[in-house]
Design a protein around this motif. Structure first.
Motif, short mmCIF file in Angstrom:
data_model
loop_
_atom_site.label_atom_id
_atom_site.label_comp_id
_atom_site.label_asym_id
_atom_site.label_seq_id
_atom_site.Cartn_x
_atom_site.Cartn_y
_atom_site.Cartn_z
N GLU A 1 -48.63 -18.94 14.33
CA GLU A 1 -47.67 -18.40 13.38
C GLU A 1 -47.76 -19.06 12.01
O GLU A 1 -47.14 -18.60 11.05
CB GLU A 1 -46.25 -18.52 13.92
CG GLU A 1 -45.81 -19.93 14.28
CD GLU A 1 -46.11 -20.28 15.73
OE1 GLU A 1 -45.43 -21.20 16.25
OE2 GLU A 1 -46.99 -19.65 16.34
N SER A 2 -48.54 -20.12 11.90
CA SER A 2 -48.74 -20.76 10.60
C SER A 2 -49.78 -20.04 9.76
O SER A 2 -49.87 -20.28 8.55
CB SER A 2 -49.18 -22.22 10.78
OG SER A 2 -48.14 -23.00 11.33
N PHE A 3 -50.57 -19.14 10.37
CA PHE A 3 -51.56 -18.40 9.59
C PHE A 3 -51.57 -16.90 9.86
O PHE A 3 -52.33 -16.16 9.23
CB PHE A 3 -52.97 -18.98 9.78
CG PHE A 3 -53.46 -19.10 11.21
CD1 PHE A 3 -54.04 -18.01 11.85
CD2 PHE A 3 -53.36 -20.30 11.88
CE1 PHE A 3 -54.51 -18.13 13.15
CE2 PHE A 3 -53.83 -20.42 13.18
CZ PHE A 3 -54.41 -19.33 13.83
N TRP B 1 -58.93 -23.34 13.67
CA TRP B 1 -57.63 -23.74 13.14
C TRP B 1 -56.66 -24.02 14.29
O TRP B 1 -55.95 -25.03 14.29
CB TRP B 1 -57.02 -22.65 12.25
CG TRP B 1 -57.75 -22.37 10.99
CD1 TRP B 1 -58.73 -23.12 10.41
CD2 TRP B 1 -57.55 -21.24 10.14
NE1 TRP B 1 -59.15 -22.53 9.26
CE2 TRP B 1 -58.46 -21.38 9.06
CE3 TRP B 1 -56.73 -20.13 10.18
CZ2 TRP B 1 -58.54 -20.44 8.02
CZ3 TRP B 1 -56.79 -19.19 9.16
CH2 TRP B 1 -57.70 -19.35 8.10
N HIS B 2 -56.63 -23.11 15.25
CA HIS B 2 -55.65 -23.19 16.32
C HIS B 2 -56.07 -24.16 17.43
O HIS B 2 -55.29 -25.04 17.83
CB HIS B 2 -55.42 -21.81 16.92
CG HIS B 2 -54.40 -21.78 18.02
ND1 HIS B 2 -53.11 -22.24 17.85
CD2 HIS B 2 -54.49 -21.37 19.31
CE1 HIS B 2 -52.44 -22.10 18.98
NE2 HIS B 2 -53.26 -21.58 19.89
N TRP C 1 -50.98 -18.59 3.70
CA TRP C 1 -51.85 -19.72 4.03
C TRP C 1 -53.15 -19.24 4.66
O TRP C 1 -54.23 -19.74 4.31
CB TRP C 1 -51.14 -20.69 5.00
CG TRP C 1 -51.93 -21.95 5.20
CD1 TRP C 1 -51.77 -23.12 4.51
CD2 TRP C 1 -53.00 -22.17 6.13
NE1 TRP C 1 -52.69 -24.05 4.96
CE2 TRP C 1 -53.46 -23.50 5.95
CE3 TRP C 1 -53.63 -21.37 7.08
CZ2 TRP C 1 -54.51 -24.04 6.69
CZ3 TRP C 1 -54.68 -21.90 7.84
CH2 TRP C 1 -55.10 -23.24 7.64
N CYS D 1 -56.16 -27.21 4.13
CA CYS D 1 -57.20 -26.27 4.54
C CYS D 1 -58.48 -27.06 4.78
O CYS D 1 -59.08 -27.59 3.84
CB CYS D 1 -57.43 -25.22 3.45
SG CYS D 1 -58.79 -24.07 3.82
N ILE E 1 -53.21 -26.06 14.72
CA ILE E 1 -52.31 -25.34 13.82
C ILE E 1 -51.71 -24.17 14.60
O ILE E 1 -52.45 -23.36 15.17
CB ILE E 1 -53.06 -24.81 12.59
CG1 ILE E 1 -53.68 -25.99 11.81
CG2 ILE E 1 -52.13 -24.02 11.68
CD1 ILE E 1 -54.56 -25.55 10.65
N PRO E 2 -50.39 -24.05 14.68
CA PRO E 2 -49.79 -22.92 15.39
C PRO E 2 -50.23 -21.59 14.80
O PRO E 2 -50.40 -21.47 13.57
CB PRO E 2 -48.28 -23.13 15.18
CG PRO E 2 -48.13 -24.58 14.86
CD PRO E 2 -49.38 -24.97 14.10
N ARG F 1 -48.35 -28.00 2.48
CA ARG F 1 -47.74 -27.95 3.80
C ARG F 1 -48.77 -28.19 4.90
O ARG F 1 -48.56 -28.99 5.80
CB ARG F 1 -47.05 -26.61 4.01
CG ARG F 1 -45.78 -26.42 3.18
CD ARG F 1 -44.99 -25.22 3.66
NE ARG F 1 -45.70 -23.97 3.52
CZ ARG F 1 -45.64 -23.19 2.46
NH1 ARG F 1 -44.88 -23.55 1.43
NH2 ARG F 1 -46.31 -22.07 2.38
N VAL F 2 -49.88 -27.47 4.82
CA VAL F 2 -50.95 -27.60 5.82
C VAL F 2 -52.28 -27.63 5.06
O VAL F 2 -52.62 -26.66 4.39
CB VAL F 2 -50.95 -26.42 6.82
CG1 VAL F 2 -52.08 -26.59 7.83
CG2 VAL F 2 -49.61 -26.29 7.51
N ASN G 1 -51.12 -14.53 6.81
CA ASN G 1 -50.09 -14.80 5.81
C ASN G 1 -50.73 -15.47 4.60
O ASN G 1 -51.97 -15.54 4.49
CB ASN G 1 -48.96 -15.65 6.41
CG ASN G 1 -49.47 -17.00 6.93
OD1 ASN G 1 -50.56 -17.45 6.58
ND2 ASN G 1 -48.67 -17.65 7.76
#
Length: 330
Positions: free
Chosen positions: A281-283, A272-273, A294, A93, A278-279, A90-91, A292
């Motif tokens: 809420e994605s991590f 990341w952000h 991810w 690393c 990367i939002p 999905r995303v 989370n």
């Protein structure tokens, strides 16, 4: 208080389910896909050698009960492998675009690996070490790190102990430092600390002094390699940005003065952000604090990359400071 949860890689390698996973896994097609296969299943009960191929396994000779246990283990491994692949599909690393500061050398771990001796790693910390926010234990960072190191050092006997207790920071951790870290004689201590101190408005200077004292005790007890992990970049921590900034800076100073490694988690997650778009809420989960699946997976991947790189430097005779245990007070 949570009990220690060892993760023995040799036991995992011996499990029949692991062999089935190796047979079922497709050949890697890219670096990102290679990173994807990282979940670490819980060790299986059996200590018998894993079969080399299906043709070498006499299924008819096993009892129905044994076949049921094996089938469930296989299903569990397949499920975890699929979930692991989904995380990075999905995303991706990726490391910080500008690169991060080198962790330094890990002479104790390198020496054990070169000598073919068992390596014991203690992951010491609070809830983000214990794995709060992960969907299952397979996805906490110590288990993900263990899986990565096993893949890179397939013949090594590596054990990762999860000594994370939610809600703690330096004052509480110092109370169990002797029994849960020093007394188990680790080769590497990964000490995640500082987040709860920021959230509680504790003095970052006091935390840094306690961490420095803890490092001194670990080094005096046997010279284990040490890597500090600073607070996470997340909405809850960022609300106390001034305190978080001081904590990150002071922990970095402690690492420099005591000649230990540091993984700059705050800067990595901010990258990341802010740089990789990367939002959050994605991590980070909905509480605005904990990572989370991810987030834990990418954290573990990048930390593992740094550890492998540091061990590799030692093997090549590069970046080995002669005064690695010299004490210089803050």
């Amino acid at each position: 208080m949570s009990s220690l949860r060892p993760f023995c890689l040799t036991a995992w390698l011996a499990a029949p389910a692991a062999a089935v996973l190796l047979l079922l896994a497709p050949a890697p097609q890219s670096h990102a896909q290679t990173q994807a296969a990282q979940a670490t299943p819980a060790p299986a009960q059996s200590a018998d050698p894993a079969p080399a191929s299906p043709s070498q396994t006499n299924v008819a000779a096993t009892s129905p009960e044994q076949r049921g246990i094996t089938a469930r283990a296989i299903d569990k491994v397949k499920q975890v492998a699929k979930s692991a692949g989904d995380v990075f599909n999905r995303v991706p690393c990726l490391p910080p675009k500008g690169g991060s500061k080198a962790m330094g050398s890990l002479p104790h771990v390198a020496g054990k690996l070169v000598a073919g001796q068992p390596v014991l790693i203690v992951a010491f910390g609070s809830s983000s070490t214990a794995g709060f926010g992960a969907s299952s234990p397979e996805f906490n960072y110590p288990n993900r790190l263990a899986a990565q190191l096993r893949r890179h050092y397939p013949t090594a006997d590596i054990t990762v102990v999860n000594a994370g207790v939610g809600g703690e920071d330096a004052p509480e951790m110092m109370k169990r430092l002797q029994t849960q870290v020093i007394d188990v004689h680790p080769d590497l201590v990964i000490w995640q600390v500082g987040t709860n101190a920021v959230l509680r408005n504790l003095d970052p200077g006091d935390t840094a002094k306690m961490v420095e004292d803890g490092i001194s005790r670990i080094q005096a007890a046997g010279g284990a390699d040490i890597v500090l992990v600073d607070p996470q970049y997340s909405p809850a921590v960022n609300q106390r940005g001034e305190s978080a900034g001081k904590m990150v800076k002071l922990l970095g100073k402690v690492a420099e003065l005591r000649h230990v490694g540091i993984f700059p988690r705050f800067e990595v997650m901010r990258d990341w952000h802010e740089n990789q778009s990367i939002p959050v809420e994605s991590f980070v989960i909905a509480d605005g604090l904990h990572m989370n699946d991810w987030g834990y997976a990418c954290f573990a991947q990048l930390l593992g990359d740094d550890i492998i790189r540091s061990v590799g430097q030692i093997k090549l005779g590069v970046n080995v400071p002669g005064d690695v245990r010299t004490y210089r007070p803050m």
